[in-house]
Design an enzyme around this catalytic site. Structure first.
Site, short mmCIF file in Angstrom:
data_model
loop_
_atom_site.label_atom_id
_atom_site.label_comp_id
_atom_site.label_asym_id
_atom_site.label_seq_id
_atom_site.Cartn_x
_atom_site.Cartn_y
_atom_site.Cartn_z
N ASN A 172 -7.89 72.89 30.85
CA ASN A 172 -8.79 72.75 31.14
C ASN A 172 -10.27 72.83 29.77
O ASN A 172 -10.60 72.37 29.63
CB ASN A 172 -9.88 72.31 32.19
CG ASN A 172 -10.53 73.07 33.21
OD1 ASN A 172 -9.80 74.04 33.32
ND2 ASN A 172 -11.39 72.35 33.61
N GLY A 248 -7.46 79.05 38.66
CA GLY A 248 -6.87 76.98 38.43
C GLY A 248 -6.31 76.24 40.49
O GLY A 248 -7.78 76.35 40.96
N SER A 249 -5.41 75.57 40.14
CA SER A 249 -5.64 74.36 41.82
C SER A 249 -5.94 75.27 42.55
O SER A 249 -4.89 76.38 42.94
CB SER A 249 -4.65 73.99 41.50
OG SER A 249 -3.49 74.96 41.64
N THR A 250 -6.28 75.35 43.96
CA THR A 250 -5.53 76.23 44.70
C THR A 250 -4.72 75.92 45.74
O THR A 250 -4.41 77.21 45.75
CB THR A 250 -7.21 74.93 46.48
OG1 THR A 250 -8.26 74.85 45.99
CG2 THR A 250 -6.95 75.58 47.97
N GLU A 270 -10.69 81.50 41.03
CA GLU A 270 -11.25 80.87 41.37
C GLU A 270 -10.57 79.05 41.02
O GLU A 270 -9.81 79.34 40.24
CB GLU A 270 -12.09 80.26 39.93
CG GLU A 270 -12.60 81.41 39.44
CD GLU A 270 -14.10 82.22 40.04
OE1 GLU A 270 -14.22 80.95 40.46
OE2 GLU A 270 -14.81 83.22 40.54
N CYS A 304 -13.80 71.86 36.47
CA CYS A 304 -14.15 72.43 37.52
C CYS A 304 -15.69 72.12 38.68
O CYS A 304 -15.09 71.54 39.46
CB CYS A 304 -13.83 73.51 38.30
SG CYS A 304 -14.88 74.92 37.72
N GLU A 483 -16.99 85.79 39.58
CA GLU A 483 -17.03 85.99 37.94
C GLU A 483 -18.39 85.79 37.71
O GLU A 483 -19.57 86.00 38.28
CB GLU A 483 -15.62 84.84 37.50
CG GLU A 483 -14.84 84.79 38.03
CD GLU A 483 -13.32 84.24 36.60
OE1 GLU A 483 -14.14 83.00 36.35
OE2 GLU A 483 -12.63 84.94 36.66
P1 NAD Z 1 -2.61 75.16 38.01
O1 NAD Z 1 -2.80 76.28 39.44
O2 NAD Z 1 -1.37 73.93 37.98
O3 NAD Z 1 -2.46 75.84 36.84
C1 NAD Z 1 -3.69 77.57 36.62
C2 NAD Z 1 -2.85 78.47 36.04
O4 NAD Z 1 -1.58 79.15 36.58
C3 NAD Z 1 -1.34 77.95 34.66
O5 NAD Z 1 -1.54 79.02 33.61
C4 NAD Z 1 -0.03 77.94 35.82
O6 NAD Z 1 0.75 78.18 34.89
C5 NAD Z 1 -0.33 79.12 36.62
N1 NAD Z 1 0.23 79.02 37.73
C6 NAD Z 1 0.41 77.94 38.48
N2 NAD Z 1 1.11 78.06 39.75
C7 NAD Z 1 0.92 79.34 39.81
C8 NAD Z 1 1.43 80.22 40.80
N3 NAD Z 1 2.66 80.10 41.85
N4 NAD Z 1 1.84 81.30 40.52
C9 NAD Z 1 1.31 82.17 39.34
N5 NAD Z 1 0.94 81.34 37.78
C10 NAD Z 1 0.85 79.75 38.64
O7 NAD Z 1 -3.67 74.80 37.84
P2 NAD Z 1 -4.40 73.26 36.47
O8 NAD Z 1 -3.39 72.13 36.77
O9 NAD Z 1 -3.76 74.25 34.66
O10 NAD Z 1 -5.96 73.69 36.34
C11 NAD Z 1 -6.77 72.34 36.86
C12 NAD Z 1 -7.15 73.14 38.78
O11 NAD Z 1 -8.01 74.33 38.02
C13 NAD Z 1 -7.62 72.01 39.00
O12 NAD Z 1 -7.94 72.48 40.43
C14 NAD Z 1 -9.50 72.82 39.12
O13 NAD Z 1 -10.78 72.51 39.72
C15 NAD Z 1 -9.08 74.40 38.32
N6 NAD Z 1 -10.27 74.97 38.40
C16 NAD Z 1 -11.03 75.39 38.62
C17 NAD Z 1 -12.39 76.42 37.47
C18 NAD Z 1 -13.16 77.10 38.35
O14 NAD Z 1 -13.55 78.10 38.00
N7 NAD Z 1 -13.22 77.01 40.07
C19 NAD Z 1 -12.26 76.35 36.53
C20 NAD Z 1 -11.45 75.86 36.08
C21 NAD Z 1 -9.85 74.58 36.99
#
Ligand code: NAD
Length: 502
Positions: A172, A248-250, A270, A304, A483
């Protein structure tokens, strides 16, 4: 960009020859150079606004992982032994080099994510530059601790770097979030394996070009490309990698925590959010309506920190709803490359379809669609782009899935509340706890709610007001660790205490 190449795997050229002279190939950057992965596997990289591929991404496997770990391990002794002043100067050089080509970075970020170029120019790229400058300044001020003990003993706390660390970021805010991790990690003396999202690898590849151009010592930053399920997991599980900083995602955060657990790796997670925005009748909502709309729909709701649950005091509910909807209707939706565009495309077809399903579920749960609720077809080259209308839903029961689960798209719910207790109860009734916004003129109410709202970050009468010195992160299912500022430098170092007898 990377090594220009026609590559294997045929791709349609995006729009015209003049726009993209050839299909580009984004290569991983390992040991100070771009390399062709052994497997030869590639995936297409898309422009969300047109729904068309415009580049290819070369996917990393075990061979590239081992090469990157070896390069980072070789670089570590020298890099970590340099003075923090010297490392700070490298960070400043990186910042300068990004700044020198800021417009190209902004264009790439907008093209690859679908976000308005105005947003990439105002937020993403300036923030990436600021991240390097900020941690250059921070590492100069990051002091070891000293305590004078009983009998004249000395107690020191040293902060050596961890070693080789893994950094994984989402799509994002690609460069913004990747640089938010790289900058503190290398400032503290670590060497890194960084993996951007496989959906948005362009600016990470440009960043690698910057490293090559300024001559950053080989192996200090290695950029690996590919999906999370393959190379992401391999980085997490590699025994040499001492810590993982993940955004990334939870769902993925849980997977990473489980895989990192056997080796007891240090983790910063995060994760997702379902942030509430509380609007009280006495709050300055009328004068901050644009901000409120941004808090819901900036980056098409794919931040996020976006507020996806608008809770509005019942006495102003109707008035607020009308004013909010009018402002949403005025959002300029269009080509992300047009500087006037305020609302662009969603990142992928799969994500668009998840948003469609979430809105269908909201309808089934009794939600009334006040605006949006549909895919948009824009004219010309955007006809097959991944656009979804900004969507406002009301009438949802507090405990339904739409009110509890993250959508991470341009979908917000609007609900009235009778009093402060009901607002608080609703705000806290989710498993997430990233951020919250509160609009009120009553300082005592703001203080009461600040103590009771379950979130890592609260904004009063504003949204996303950031200061890079303050801790950033969430509670509950929104993450682990913080962070920002010295918190990040503490994460990327190991406290080692030494007691010296006189
Ligand atoms: P995602 O979890 O699908 O992917 C994030 C990253 O992790 C990508 O580079 C992906 O290739 C990698 N990844 C995915 N599964 C993995 C695994 N099992 N092991 C290692 N790496 C893995 O998330 P997304 O769809 O790219 O992003 C959207 C999500 O990110 C939303 O849930 C959003 O809330 C969250 N987000 C959180 C913050 C924060 O600061 N809290 C900021 C931005 C986005």
């Amino acid at each position: 960009m990377g090594e220009a190449s026609a590559g294997r795997g045929k791709l349609d050229l995006p729009h015209s020859e003049s726009d993209f002279a050839s299909v580009r190939l984004f290569l991983p950057y390992i040991g100070g150079g771009f390399v062709e992965p052994e497997s030869g596997e590639r995936i297409a990289v898309f422009e969300p606004a047109s729904g068309k591929p415009y580049a290819e991404l070369a996917l990393c496997g075990a061979a590239e992982l081992e090469a990157a770990v070896a390069a980072a391990s070789r670089a570590f002794p020298d890099w970590s032994a340099r003075s923090s002043e010297e490392r700070a100067r490298w960070l400043e050089r990186i910042a300068e080099a990004i700044e020198a080509r800021a417009e190209a970075f902004a264009a790439a970020e907008s093209r690859n994510t679908g976000k308005p170029i105005a947003l990439a120019r105002a937020l993403d790229i300036p923030r990436a530059i600021a991240n390097f400058r900020f941690f250059a300044a921070a590492i100069r001020q990051f002091a070891s601790e000293f305590y004078e003990g009983a009998g004249g003993a000395w107690h020191l706390v040293l902060r050596p770097p961890l070693g080789v660390v893994g950094l994984i970021s989402p799509w994002n805010l690609p460069l913004y979030l990747l640089s938010w991790k790289i900058a503190p990690a290398i400032a503290a003396g670590n060497t890194v394996l960084a993996k951007p999202s496989e959906l948005t690898p362009e600016t990470a590849t440009m960043l690698a070009e910057v490293f090559a151009e300024i001559g950053l010592p080989a192996g200090v930053v290695n950029i690996l490309h590919g999906p999370g399920e393959t190379i992401g997991r391999m980085i997490v599980e590699h025994p040499t990698v001492r810590a993982i900083s993940f955004t990334g995602s939870t769902r993925a955060g849980r997977d990473i925590a489980a895989r990192a657990a056997p080796a007891l790796k240090k983790l910063s997670l995060e994760l997702g959010g379902k942030n509430p925005t509380l609007v009280f009748a006495d709050g300055p909502w009328q004068e901050r309506l644009d901000l409120l709309v941004r808090s819901a729909f900036a980056n098409q709701g794919q931040i996020c920190l976006c507020g996806s649950r608008l809770l509005v005091e019942a006495s102003i509910y109707r008035e607020f709803r009308e004013a909010f909807l009018n402002r949403v209707a005025a959002l300029r939706i269009g080509d992300p490359s047009d500087p006037a565009t305020e609302f662009g495309a969603l990142v992928s077809e799969a994500h668009l379809s998840r948003v469609e399903q979430a809105v269908a579920r909201a309808r089934a749960e009794g939600g009334g669609i006040l605006c949006g609720g549909m895919r948009l077809t824009l004219p010309g080259r955007l006809a097959e782009g991944w656009f979804y209308a900004p969507t406002v839903i009301e009438g949802l029961p507090p405990d339904c899935a739409t009110e509890r689960e993250e959508i991470f798209g341009p979908v917000v719910s609007l609900s009235p509340f009778a009093d402060e207790d009901e607002a608080l109860c609703r705000a806290n009734a989710v498993d997430y706890g990233l951020s919250a916004s509160l609009f009120t003129a009553d300082l005592r109410r703001a203080m009461r709610l600040a103590a009771r709202l379950q979130c890592g970050m609260l904004w009063v009468n504003t949204w996303m007001l950031r200061d890079l010195r303050v801790p950033f992160g969430g509670i509950k299912n929104s993450g682990l660790g913080r962070e920002g500022g010295f918190e990040a430098l503490r994460f990327f170092t190991e406290a080692r205490s030494i007691g010296i007898a006189p």
